[in-house]
Design an enzyme around this catalytic site. Structure first.
Site, PDB file in Angstrom:
ATOM      1  N   CYS A  61     -40.161 -49.901 -40.918  1.00 49.44           N
ATOM      2  CA  CYS A  61     -39.040 -50.217 -41.819  1.00 49.44           C
ATOM      3  C   CYS A  61     -37.888 -49.228 -41.628  1.00 49.44           C
ATOM      4  CB  CYS A  61     -39.570 -50.187 -43.252  1.00 49.44           C
ATOM      5  SG  CYS A  61     -38.313 -50.180 -44.529  1.00 49.44           S
TER       6      CYS A  61
ATOM      7  N   CYS B 290     -36.502 -47.578 -44.773  1.00 51.63           N
ATOM      8  CA  CYS B 290     -37.482 -46.596 -45.272  1.00 51.63           C
ATOM      9  C   CYS B 290     -37.268 -45.244 -44.598  1.00 51.63           C
ATOM     10  CB  CYS B 290     -38.906 -47.073 -45.008  1.00 51.63           C
ATOM     11  SG  CYS B 290     -39.346 -48.590 -45.866  1.00 51.63           S
TER      12      CYS B 290
END
Length: 122
Positions: A40, A43
């Protein structure tokens, strides 16, 4: 033995996660969980910000959970998008921030933890 202050604690198995949650509940601390994934991009962007907030707000417990590593924990809290930041007070979900939204995350931390170090914010 108190939970580590000023750091993000990565939980790699359910027992570790449950132990941190129990310790925080017994200490009366708010738990902020970063549900993340290695693949991600957002993230990875927000991870250093989350770590900085852990230093700024030592009154809370900051946990990191990889959704691929701890699927059952992510499912328990109905996490469907990453990053998701979940706020747990007294063992119950108190709030949630979905997405790498730095300002929303900090405002929600201040709301639940207090403005302990908010004056030093960027």
């Amino acid at each position: 033995m108190a939970a580590e202050e000023g750091v993000v604690i990565a939980c790699h198995n359910k027992d570790e996660f449950d132990a941190q949650m129990t310790k925080a509940k017994e200490a009366g601390k708010v738990v902020i969980i970063d549900f993340t994934a290695s693949w991600c991009g957002p993230c990875r962007f927000i991870a250093p910000v989350f770590a900085e907030y852990a230093k700024k707000f030592p009154g809370a417990v900051f946990l990191k959970v990889d959704v691929d590593e701890l699927k059952e924990v992510a499912e328990k809290y109905n996490v469907e998008a990453m990053p998701t930041f979940l706020f747990i007070k007294d063992g119950a979900e108190a709030d949630k921030v979905v997405g790498a939204r730095k300002d929303d995350l900090q405002n929600t931390i201040v709301k639940h933890v207090g403005a302990t170090a908010a004056s030093a914010s960027a």
